[in-house]
Scaffold this motif. Sequence first.
Motif, mmCIF file in Angstrom:
data_model
loop_
_atom_site.group_PDB
_atom_site.id
_atom_site.type_symbol
_atom_site.label_atom_id
_atom_site.label_comp_id
_atom_site.label_asym_id
_atom_site.label_seq_id
_atom_site.Cartn_x
_atom_site.Cartn_y
_atom_site.Cartn_z
ATOM 1 N N LEU A 71 0.836 -1.208 0.000
ATOM 2 C CA LEU A 71 0.000 0.000 0.000
ATOM 3 C C LEU A 71 0.865 1.249 0.000
ATOM 4 O O LEU A 71 0.614 2.205 -0.726
ATOM 5 N N GLY A 82 -8.883 0.761 1.300
ATOM 6 C CA GLY A 82 -8.978 2.221 1.331
ATOM 7 C C GLY A 82 -10.397 2.688 1.620
ATOM 8 O O GLY A 82 -10.599 3.746 2.207
ATOM 9 N N GLU A 126 -14.534 0.960 -2.459
ATOM 10 C CA GLU A 126 -13.790 2.153 -2.062
ATOM 11 C C GLU A 126 -14.721 3.344 -1.889
ATOM 12 O O GLU A 126 -14.573 4.130 -0.963
ATOM 13 N N ALA A 174 -6.285 -2.949 -2.365
ATOM 14 C CA ALA A 174 -5.914 -1.640 -1.813
ATOM 15 C C ALA A 174 -7.135 -0.722 -1.822
ATOM 16 O O ALA A 174 -7.369 0.030 -0.869
ATOM 17 N N ALA A 179 -6.386 5.041 1.447
ATOM 18 C CA ALA A 179 -5.807 3.950 2.227
ATOM 19 C C ALA A 179 -4.885 4.493 3.316
ATOM 20 O O ALA A 179 -4.703 3.864 4.349
#
Lengths: 413, 352
Positions: A40, B221, B251, B217, A49
């Motif tokens: 990440l 996130g 997301e 991710a 994130a």
Amino acid sequence: MRLRLLVLGALGGVALLVLAVAHARWLAEGPQDPRFVRFLRRHARRANAEAVLPPHGVAVDARGERLDVAEEGSTFQHVLDDRALAAKGRPVPLTLDARLQARAEALMEGRRGAVVALEPATGRLRALVSAPRANYLNRALNGLYPPGSTFKVFMAAAALSQGLDPLFDCPAGGYRSARGTPAIRDVEARQMARRGKVWKGFGRLDLASALVHSSNTYFAQLGVALGPERFGRAVDAARLRDSAVLLAAASVSLESAGGGVPDGLRAPELAPVAIGQGTLQLTPLAVAMLTAAVANDGVLLAPTLDAAARPALRARPFTFEAAGRVKAMMRTVVRAGTGRACDVPGLDVCGKTGTAETGRGGRDHAWFTCFAPERTPRLVVTVVVEEGGFGAAAALPVARGVLLEAQRLGLLK
Amino acid sequence: MNARLVIGLAGGVLAALGVAVQARLGEGAPDAAMLLPLGIGLAGGVVAAGACAGGRAGRMLRGAGPWIAWGVAFALMALLLVVGRRYRGGLYLPGRLNPSELVKLCVVVCLAGWLARGKKGPAARDVLVGGALVGVVGGLVALAGDFGLLMQLALTAAAMLFATSWWWGALAFGMIGLGFAGAALCPVGHLATRFAVWRDPLVDVTGAGWQTLQGLAAVVGGGVSGAGFGMGDAEAVPIASSDFVYAVLAEDLGLVGGAFVLALWGVVWACGLAVAARRAAEGARGEALLATGIVASLTVQVVLNVAGVLNVLPMTGITLPLISHGGSSLAVTLVLFGVLLGVARRETESGT
């Protein structure tokens, strides 16, 4: 059919539920997985994130002072992140000394190169500088340089350890290891010629005076006399080709680069290698380790940045006797040879200068590697300044500054 | 509550969400190219609902219907193998048309026809013939290299067999399990990469694992409540509009949004099976199997797609129905909903 459809429905429902749970699990466990966190941070770079990631790992020294040593995105920082993740966000204690580190960084201001300060008796790194900053390459650990004359310390100790202690003629014309190869000459020959004077050469030299004079002519012959087999054995005994793990974490480790030591050479081809040139390349940490092995009576401890690590043996490259003799020679280098400028009263500094041709033309890399005090060595300091010219002129003052600071901080007692 | 109403509502909400997500991923308002398939699909769905209502679907299954459906599926796959062009690893007909949606419908119709035979249930011969016909289409799908579609067809067929009989169903699911285990143990071609990434996506983060990890991710996130609709970094999600649309949802709308979409599909699944159970109780076994096949196909597709994004199963490259980009897929999915709603209509209502 009704019951079977009910079962089928339940199966599908479970599948969908499993997915929702998997989704929730990624949210809970993703930021706990150091490798995923590293992905990440390094590759995903998502604004959203960032908020769920654990804070960056912070390094501190033994006194709890914060060490600003790892660049954002560097392997060093990833290792700190991993360690912090495992330690619930607590700072990571390192062996470095924040004050010595700061002094060494200040001394390297505006230069390119590296400083390594290492306790020879424990393997603990007390300062580790890679200049300039803001660069993913840690020059101290991974920068590969020709070690130049600092390698003569290794050659001397290796030869003595294997019972080789010869006398060689060192004429002004230098030494030609094979027909058609350029002669390896001493620096004095060039300097005198430039001044328009005639130099007669060193004449017959023994190992001690050859190291003090840093005679290329002598060490080229020593390399050839040692021969590929014994040289190879010495390289393996010192683990010159091996990397060293300085700080381990769950999924990534801070490692130094192994040295580039040519293999399969014939005896004449060892001549340039023996004076630290040719295809030989070592990291500043490796040169510091060689110096530490001499300082620590031939025993090399594993270098570490981990404050919690116990001293561990890495290698026994030299005999006790050989190390003792090379130690005395290095003391003479500082007392009366090329390292005079580092002769701090009361410290009994032992050292060796180095001036390494880069092979690219331009100025040479300047080296100085030393330890103090002579009797009970507390600290090894190795400095390389890229294209700094003469080792005594560019690298030595930095090492001297680091030693003086270490003395002021009481690290040499 | 009325199953038809709930299915219609859930499908409508999902389709609306799909249009909104595609508009958010594209530039500005949805354009004609996006709305045309929606219109065609809605119209086709209404026509299909009408055509299938009042037991007409069941009558079609008893005639030449299954053979026609199988012929269409076979012809489509054969055509794809002969004239198909590769794009992003998949085969497409000229004009980048993807016939897989139609193939799924045809396979469901064909198998429903064979399994509906017999007074009390299909004879072993009927099951074997139906299975063999599906197997032939599956073979062509495997030849085309579309293992996602193959998996979906196999699971759909297994669900229909399970609805027919415990033993045939268990046998089918067992064979799929064995096939999956075999593929996991000695994968061929690009399957090797997908299984490797599935086992540990973090081995080759900038290579094979890149796509999956970027999707994850985005999922991480988004957190629980999401960044807000349109606020995620959808550009960073690979193939955001199609295979990885769930990552965009996750997301933007977080776990809440993702669970909402999964729950809506769960509702469609439950209501579809309720319709099937009712039609079975009314003696229309063919229509019950048709309804089962349709919702099974859709649900299997949802599960395989989302499981791929969340790395619960290897990536299959299939899309999220109603939400992923794709005109032909949207239109056919809406027609499937139409068929389901038609089948759900009570026979007694057909006179009106």
